[in-house]
Design a protein around this motif. Structure first.
Motif, PDB file in Angstrom:
ATOM      1  N   MET A   1       0.351 -14.493   6.096  1.00  0.00           N
ATOM      2  CA  MET A   1      -0.351 -13.536   6.933  1.00  0.00           C
ATOM      3  C   MET A   1      -0.639 -12.278   6.130  1.00  0.00           C
ATOM      4  SD  MET A   1       0.917 -11.604  10.374  1.00  0.00           S
ATOM      5  CE  MET A   1       2.041 -10.498   9.574  1.00  0.00           C
ATOM      6  N   ASN A   2      -1.852 -11.780   6.215  1.00  0.00           N
ATOM      7  CA  ASN A   2      -2.217 -10.532   5.571  1.00  0.00           C
ATOM      8  C   ASN A   2      -1.825  -9.369   6.469  1.00  0.00           C
ATOM      9  OD1 ASN A   2      -3.471 -11.573   3.217  1.00  0.00           O
ATOM     10  ND2 ASN A   2      -5.256 -12.129   4.436  1.00  0.00           N
ATOM     11  N   ALA A   3      -1.171  -8.397   5.845  1.00  0.00           N
ATOM     12  CA  ALA A   3      -0.751  -7.218   6.594  1.00  0.00           C
ATOM     13  C   ALA A   3      -1.031  -5.985   5.741  1.00  0.00           C
ATOM     14  CB  ALA A   3       0.739  -7.296   6.926  1.00  0.00           C
ATOM     15  N   TYR A   4      -1.099  -4.833   6.416  1.00  0.00           N
ATOM     16  CA  TYR A   4      -1.256  -3.596   5.681  1.00  0.00           C
ATOM     17  C   TYR A   4      -0.343  -2.533   6.258  1.00  0.00           C
ATOM     18  CZ  TYR A   4      -4.140  -1.158   9.198  1.00  0.00           C
ATOM     19  OH  TYR A   4      -4.587  -0.538  10.321  1.00  0.00           O
ATOM     20  N   LYS A   5      -0.102  -1.525   5.433  1.00  0.00           N
ATOM     21  CA  LYS A   5       0.729  -0.406   5.839  1.00  0.00           C
ATOM     22  C   LYS A   5       0.054   0.867   5.367  1.00  0.00           C
ATOM     23  CE  LYS A   5       5.352   1.344   5.973  1.00  0.00           C
ATOM     24  NZ  LYS A   5       6.649   0.835   6.284  1.00  0.00           N
ATOM     25  N   SER A   6       0.069   1.879   6.208  1.00  0.00           N
ATOM     26  CA  SER A   6      -0.453   3.191   5.864  1.00  0.00           C
ATOM     27  C   SER A   6       0.678   4.034   5.295  1.00  0.00           C
ATOM     28  CB  SER A   6      -1.025   3.879   7.108  1.00  0.00           C
ATOM     29  OG  SER A   6      -2.057   3.095   7.663  1.00  0.00           O
ATOM     30  N   VAL A   7       0.396   4.703   4.169  1.00  0.00           N
ATOM     31  CA  VAL A   7       1.402   5.511   3.492  1.00  0.00           C
ATOM     32  C   VAL A   7       0.845   6.914   3.285  1.00  0.00           C
ATOM     33  CG1 VAL A   7       2.804   5.742   1.402  1.00  0.00           C
ATOM     34  CG2 VAL A   7       2.280   3.470   2.299  1.00  0.00           C
ATOM     35  N   SER A   8       1.568   7.895   3.760  1.00  0.00           N
ATOM     36  CA  SER A   8       1.166   9.286   3.586  1.00  0.00           C
ATOM     37  C   SER A   8       1.600   9.762   2.201  1.00  0.00           C
ATOM     38  CB  SER A   8       1.816  10.145   4.674  1.00  0.00           C
ATOM     39  OG  SER A   8       1.422  11.489   4.517  1.00  0.00           O
ATOM     40  N   THR A   9       0.633  10.288   1.417  1.00  0.00           N
ATOM     41  CA  THR A   9       0.903  10.740   0.051  1.00  0.00           C
ATOM     42  C   THR A   9       0.203  12.079  -0.178  1.00  0.00           C
ATOM     43  OG1 THR A   9      -1.065   9.843  -1.044  1.00  0.00           O
ATOM     44  CG2 THR A   9       0.775   8.304  -0.656  1.00  0.00           C
ATOM     45  N   PRO A  10       0.483  12.721  -1.304  1.00  0.00           N
ATOM     46  CA  PRO A  10      -0.252  13.948  -1.634  1.00  0.00           C
ATOM     47  C   PRO A  10      -1.757  13.721  -1.804  1.00  0.00           C
ATOM     48  CG  PRO A  10       1.713  13.768  -2.990  1.00  0.00           C
ATOM     49  CD  PRO A  10       1.573  12.471  -2.250  1.00  0.00           C
ATOM     50  N   MET A  11      -2.166  12.466  -1.981  1.00  0.00           N
ATOM     51  CA  MET A  11      -3.582  12.132  -2.101  1.00  0.00           C
ATOM     52  C   MET A  11      -4.206  11.834  -0.742  1.00  0.00           C
ATOM     53  SD  MET A  11      -3.499   9.633  -5.433  1.00  0.00           S
ATOM     54  CE  MET A  11      -5.257   9.325  -5.392  1.00  0.00           C
ATOM     55  N   GLY A  12      -3.422  11.902   0.296  1.00  0.00           N
ATOM     56  CA  GLY A  12      -3.882  11.520   1.620  1.00  0.00           C
ATOM     57  C   GLY A  12      -3.245  10.208   2.029  1.00  0.00           C
ATOM     58  N   ILE A  13      -3.794   9.594   3.055  1.00  0.00           N
ATOM     59  CA  ILE A  13      -3.270   8.325   3.557  1.00  0.00           C
ATOM     60  C   ILE A  13      -3.806   7.194   2.684  1.00  0.00           C
ATOM     61  CG2 ILE A  13      -3.151   6.732   5.503  1.00  0.00           C
ATOM     62  CD1 ILE A  13      -1.735   9.352   6.055  1.00  0.00           C
ATOM     63  N   LEU A  14      -2.889   6.419   2.093  1.00  0.00           N
ATOM     64  CA  LEU A  14      -3.246   5.231   1.325  1.00  0.00           C
ATOM     65  C   LEU A  14      -2.885   4.011   2.155  1.00  0.00           C
ATOM     66  CD1 LEU A  14      -1.813   6.187  -2.207  1.00  0.00           C
ATOM     67  CD2 LEU A  14      -4.049   6.718  -1.225  1.00  0.00           C
ATOM     68  N   ARG A  15      -3.607   2.920   1.949  1.00  0.00           N
ATOM     69  CA  ARG A  15      -3.314   1.678   2.659  1.00  0.00           C
ATOM     70  C   ARG A  15      -2.955   0.610   1.632  1.00  0.00           C
ATOM     71  NH1 ARG A  15      -5.628   5.364   5.587  1.00  0.00           N
ATOM     72  NH2 ARG A  15      -5.564   5.155   7.816  1.00  0.00           N
ATOM     73  N   ILE A  16      -1.824  -0.059   1.844  1.00  0.00           N
ATOM     74  CA  ILE A  16      -1.361  -1.125   0.973  1.00  0.00           C
ATOM     75  C   ILE A  16      -1.485  -2.424   1.752  1.00  0.00           C
ATOM     76  CG2 ILE A  16       0.535  -1.929  -0.481  1.00  0.00           C
ATOM     77  CD1 ILE A  16       1.941   0.750   0.222  1.00  0.00           C
ATOM     78  N   THR A  17      -1.957  -3.501   1.100  1.00  0.00           N
ATOM     79  CA  THR A  17      -2.014  -4.795   1.771  1.00  0.00           C
ATOM     80  C   THR A  17      -1.138  -5.803   1.036  1.00  0.00           C
ATOM     81  OG1 THR A  17      -3.939  -5.650   0.555  1.00  0.00           O
ATOM     82  CG2 THR A  17      -4.381  -4.390   2.570  1.00  0.00           C
ATOM     83  N   SER A  18      -0.690  -6.769   1.809  1.00  0.00           N
ATOM     84  CA  SER A  18       0.172  -7.832   1.300  1.00  0.00           C
ATOM     85  C   SER A  18      -0.263  -9.143   1.937  1.00  0.00           C
ATOM     86  CB  SER A  18       1.625  -7.534   1.678  1.00  0.00           C
ATOM     87  OG  SER A  18       2.439  -8.677   1.568  1.00  0.00           O
ATOM     88  N   ASP A  19      -0.114 -10.227   1.166  1.00  0.00           N
ATOM     89  CA  ASP A  19      -0.359 -11.548   1.750  1.00  0.00           C
ATOM     90  C   ASP A  19       0.955 -12.206   2.170  1.00  0.00           C
ATOM     91  OD1 ASP A  19       0.829 -12.442  -0.615  1.00  0.00           O
ATOM     92  OD2 ASP A  19      -0.970 -13.447  -1.367  1.00  0.00           O
ATOM     93  N   GLY A  20       2.031 -11.436   2.159  1.00  0.00           N
ATOM     94  CA  GLY A  20       3.352 -11.937   2.513  1.00  0.00           C
ATOM     95  C   GLY A  20       4.201 -12.263   1.295  1.00  0.00           C
ATOM     96  N   THR A  21       3.551 -12.516   0.176  1.00  0.00           N
ATOM     97  CA  THR A  21       4.251 -12.832  -1.070  1.00  0.00           C
ATOM     98  C   THR A  21       3.949 -11.805  -2.151  1.00  0.00           C
ATOM     99  OG1 THR A  21       4.059 -15.179  -0.525  1.00  0.00           O
ATOM    100  CG2 THR A  21       4.613 -14.640  -2.806  1.00  0.00           C
TER     101      THR A  21
END
Length: 164
Positions: A1-21
């Motif tokens: 399953m593809n999922a993403y997470k929003s991360v607050s950083t000094p550059m603003g909100i970044l989004r990371i995605t994962s395919d589970g592995t």
């Protein structure tokens, strides 16, 4: 399953995605995530252990306590692009490299523009540090289809000298 997470950083909100592995993308700009979501089934997750590990490592990087990332990564590209991305991971924190030097490292000394294109196709900026590549004249150049200001933030964070 593809999922993403929003991360607050000094550059603003970044989004990371994962395919589970594997970690598959790091989006610096919101519109890039929307394009990705339109083509893939992706849902936001705060429970994915891999995304949580990536968030932790990004926070450590921005705090100045992490120099290298240790995450399972997967990008799809040509054999040449994959060589370039591997070479990018070998540029030490706090240092820069030229497009020419990366071309030489990949065994294709005349492929300077192709190195630039491979950098642009890097789906894992920061983690695969394409921001550390600058022009032969020491000038900061474009950044992975994003705002050059974001590259400047990263170069400044790592105290890498460059010319405007």
């Amino acid at each position: 399953m593809n999922a993403y997470k929003s991360v607050s950083t000094p550059m603003g909100i970044l989004r990371i995605t994962s395919d589970g592995t594997y970690i598959t993308n790091l989006f610096l700009m919101e519109e890039h995530l929307h394009d990705f979501m339109e083509k893939n089934q992706v849902q936001e997750s705060s429970e994915d252990p891999l995304l949580n590990k990536a968030e932790k490592q990004l926070n450590e990087y921005f705090a100045g306590t992490r120099k290298d990332f240790s995450l399972p990564l997967k990008q799809k590209g040509t054999a040449f692009q994959e060589k370039v991305w591997q070479a990018l991971t070998e540029i030490p924190y706090g240092t820069s490299c030229t497009y020419q030097a990366i071309a030489v490292k990949t065994g294709n000394p005349k492929a300077v523009r192709a190195v630039g294109q491979a950098n642009r196709k890097n789906n894992l900026p920061i983690i695969v540090p394409c921001h550390r590549v600058i022009g032969a004249n020491g000038r900061m150049t474009g950044y992975a289809g994003a705002n050059v200001h974001l590259k400047q933030v990263l170069l400044d964070l790592e105290k890498i000298p460059y010319k405007m």
